[in-house]
Design an enzyme around this catalytic site. Structure first.
Site, short mmCIF file in Angstrom:
data_model
loop_
_atom_site.label_atom_id
_atom_site.label_comp_id
_atom_site.label_asym_id
_atom_site.label_seq_id
_atom_site.Cartn_x
_atom_site.Cartn_y
_atom_site.Cartn_z
N ASN A 1 -30.45 26.62 5.29
CA ASN A 1 -30.94 25.86 6.44
C ASN A 1 -29.80 25.22 7.22
O ASN A 1 -29.47 25.66 8.33
CB ASN A 1 -31.94 24.80 5.95
CG ASN A 1 -32.66 24.14 7.10
OD1 ASN A 1 -32.34 24.36 8.25
ND2 ASN A 1 -33.63 23.32 6.79
N ASP A 2 -29.17 24.22 6.65
CA ASP A 2 -28.14 23.49 7.38
C ASP A 2 -27.00 24.38 7.85
O ASP A 2 -26.46 24.18 8.93
CB ASP A 2 -27.57 22.38 6.50
CG ASP A 2 -28.55 21.23 6.34
OD1 ASP A 2 -29.45 21.12 7.18
OD2 ASP A 2 -28.41 20.46 5.37
N VAL A 3 -26.64 25.40 7.03
CA VAL A 3 -25.47 26.21 7.36
C VAL A 3 -25.71 27.12 8.56
O VAL A 3 -24.79 27.78 9.03
CB VAL A 3 -24.99 27.05 6.16
CG1 VAL A 3 -24.49 26.15 5.06
CG2 VAL A 3 -26.07 27.98 5.67
#
Lengths: 100, 506
Positions: free
Chosen positions: B434-436
């Protein structure tokens, strides 16, 4: 005894040498690298053996021998376990097979 | 140390360096590791020989027990547990260095001494750094093993407490080295640095673990090097220095990949100024906390229940759409496509990029990912993997997991090598990441991920997201990709199951 300044010098030089060599390791291998380094940090086993050995030879008390033995044991777990697990990991990395 | 000992030490240190240099290529890495191991074995034998304890039973006993223990743990550990096992081993090394420090400081394991203050000083520093590493690593391992909450735990006045503990540890070191062997000062050094290690590791959250582990790795090396100064052992100083440098380098790489400074991770409060409502963030945190208290069985049951509910809702929606009789077909509901369309996309795709994340590790889905990749390759697609430097819980975590699933390493690409190819590829499959890949990192100023280099997944025409849910990732920032109207297919749920369904449909 080695002069403190020589010891500090060895520390600085080896740190720099390590830094420049390790910089070339690709991120693909960062986990095995870290795990291998972790095994190497168990090199403190050499210090533990020296201290415990001298304590034994000088006939220090039971507390000293106990602490020294725990130190040797912990470091041994670190070294042997660390190298073994790194080896296991590295064996998994395979190149593409040319099947076609 | 005799001259012969110094020469052998220098040779062994060089062997270790060669071993590490060999670790920069996959083909030679295994041999590099064996070379380093051989050098350490030689160092152990040399030390026992020169100290004159080669036939001393009381030293062999812990040596053999420890070696067997380490071997068994290394043999039994599952690949999924790698981060916590590495953290644990690391802590033991630190603990051993601390014990060497105790021996030397108390004057138990040392003969003549020309530099008593230097010896005591280094012994005490070894105690402080070693204990800090031991306790910090154990806390990190417990967090990674999900035995304690992965969320950052912050006490009131945490920074002040940390500073106070640091001052107390440093004063123990200073007083101890001036006054000489003293049990009380020795114990206070152990105690204060131990609590300091706890205070330092307990406030680091799950996603910052790669940095914490790298830093602890570096510290264990430094502890060894300083123990080497106390025992006047050149080899120990040299190898410890090398390990310290490597840990520092990895820490630096991880920090750069997250665009955060080390002090920001260690001392700053996590600011959650995300565009989402704070209540939502709070809710996810309590949920996570709830989950951490449940047993695996209970979590599995919950997951099953959620999955069946999701399926039912999907069917209800379909029925509703049918009832509406195609009146609103073009307007809404387009992003909620079913898996059938996701598999259609994959069937046609000739160039596929797979983006794995920590979710894949959690679901243990790497083997099914491999099956998916094989199936796509059979269909004539070119499959590659894009790996973000901080995906997972330790540096290079994804690479190891994919290697475990027999995915050849030439298919794994670093972020910089593949980031320009997202525009041209036919489909991207995101698995538990997600964040990456959150495009918000480029423009959402003030959020924790702002400025972090991300994978350009949003540039791809077709994106299939196999994530557990649509909640913001660890950083707490909503991912705008999920609400994109076109070309995004969401397959929510446990990655293992959703991938299985995709695979069946192909």
């Amino acid at each position: 005894m080695i002069h403190p300044l020589i010891l500090l010098g060895v520390f600085v030089v080896s740190t720099l040498a390590g830094y420049f060599i390790i910089r070339r390791v690709p991120s693909l291998l960062h986990t095995p690298l870290m795990s291998g380094m972790n095994a190497l940090s168990g090199v403190t086993i050499v210090g533990a053996l020296t201290a415990t050995g001298i304590a034994a030879l000088l006939g220090e008390g039971k507390v000293a021998m106990l602490i020294g033995s725990i130190g040797v044991g912990l470091a041994a777990i670190n070294v042997v376990g660390g190298f073994a697990i790194t080896h296991r990991m590295l064996r998994m990395f395979k190149q593409k097979k040319q099947k076609q | 140390m005799t001259v012969a000992q110094i020469i052998i030490s220098a040779v062994l240190a060089l062997l270790v360096l060669c071993g590490i240099a060999m670790m920069s290529k996959v083909k030679t890495a295994a041999w590099g590791n064996i070379l380093s191991a051989f050098a350490i074995l030689a160092a152990v034998i040399m030390t026992m020989w020169f100290v004159g304890i080669i036939n001393l039973f009381s030293v062999w006993t812990p040596l053999i027990i420890g070696s067997l223990g380490g071997g068994v743990i290394a043999y039994k550990a599952k690949m999924i547990e790698m981060p916590q096992v590495v953290a644990c081993f690391n802590g033991l090394g630190g603990g051993a260095s601390a014990l060497v420090g105790v021996m030397i400081y108390m004057g138990w394991g040392i003969q003549e001494n020309a530099y008593p203050v230097f010896t005591r000083l280094t012994a005490l520093i070894a105690i402080v750094i070693g204990t800090l590493t031991l306790v910090g690593s154990i806390v990190a391992a417990l967090k990674l093993d999900r035995r304690i909450t992965q969320l950052p735990v912050e006490l009131k006045y945490h920074n002040l407490l940390t500073l106070l503990l640091l001052i107390l540890s440093v004063s123990s070191v200073i007083f101890g080295s001036i006054y000489g062997a003293n049990t009380l000062l020795c114990l206070s050094a152990v105690l204060f640095s131990g609590v300091l290690g706890w205070a330092f590791a307990i406030r680091v959250g799950g996603a910052d673990m790669p940095i914490t582990i790298s830093l602890l790795n570096s510290l264990s090396g430094v502890a060894g090097a300083i123990a080497g100064m106390a025992t006047s052992d050149i080899l120990l100083v040299a190898v410890g220095g090398i390990v310290g440098a490597s840990g520092l380098l990895l820490t630096q790489i991880m920090c750069r990949a997250m665009n955060r400074s080390l002090s920001n991770i260690l001392f700053k409060k996590k600011n959650l100024k995300s565009p989402t409502s704070t209540s939502k963030v709070a809710k996810t945190e309590t949920l996570e906390e709830l989950f951490s208290n449940l047993s695996d069985m209970e979590i599995q049951q919950l997951l099953d229940a959620i999955n069946s509910l999701t399926a039912e809702i999907g069917e209800l929606r379909k029925e509703m759409a049918q009832l509406k009789g195609g009146v609103n077909v073009s307007s809404g509901l387009q992003e909620e496509k079913t898996e059938a369309t996701a598999s259609d996309v994959l069937r046609k795709a000739k160039d596929v990029i797979i983006v794995p994340g920590y979710g894949m590790a959690l679901a243990q889905a790497q083997h099914i990912v491999k099956q998916l990749a094989d199936r796509l390759t059979q269909n004539g697609a070119h499959v590659r993997f894009a790996i973000h430097p901080v995906a997972g819980r330790m540096p290079g975590h994804m690479n190891v997991l994919l290697a475990e699933a027999d995915i050849p390493y030439d298919d794994l690409y670093e972020m910089d090598a593949i980031n320009d190819d997202f525009k041209q590829c036919d489909a991207v499959v995101v698995i538990g990441a997600n964040d990456v890949l959150n495009p918000a990192a480029r423009n959402a100023e003030g959020t924790p991920i702002y400025g972090m280099p991300v994978l350009n997944v949003d540039e791809a025409k077709q994106v299939i997201v196999c994530n557990y849910d649509l909640k913001p990732g660890y950083a707490g920032v909503e991912n705008p990709l999920y609400s994109r109207k076109q070309g995004v297919y969401l397959c929510l749920g446990d990655a293992k199951e959703t991938l299985m369904e995709l695979l069946k449909a192909l």
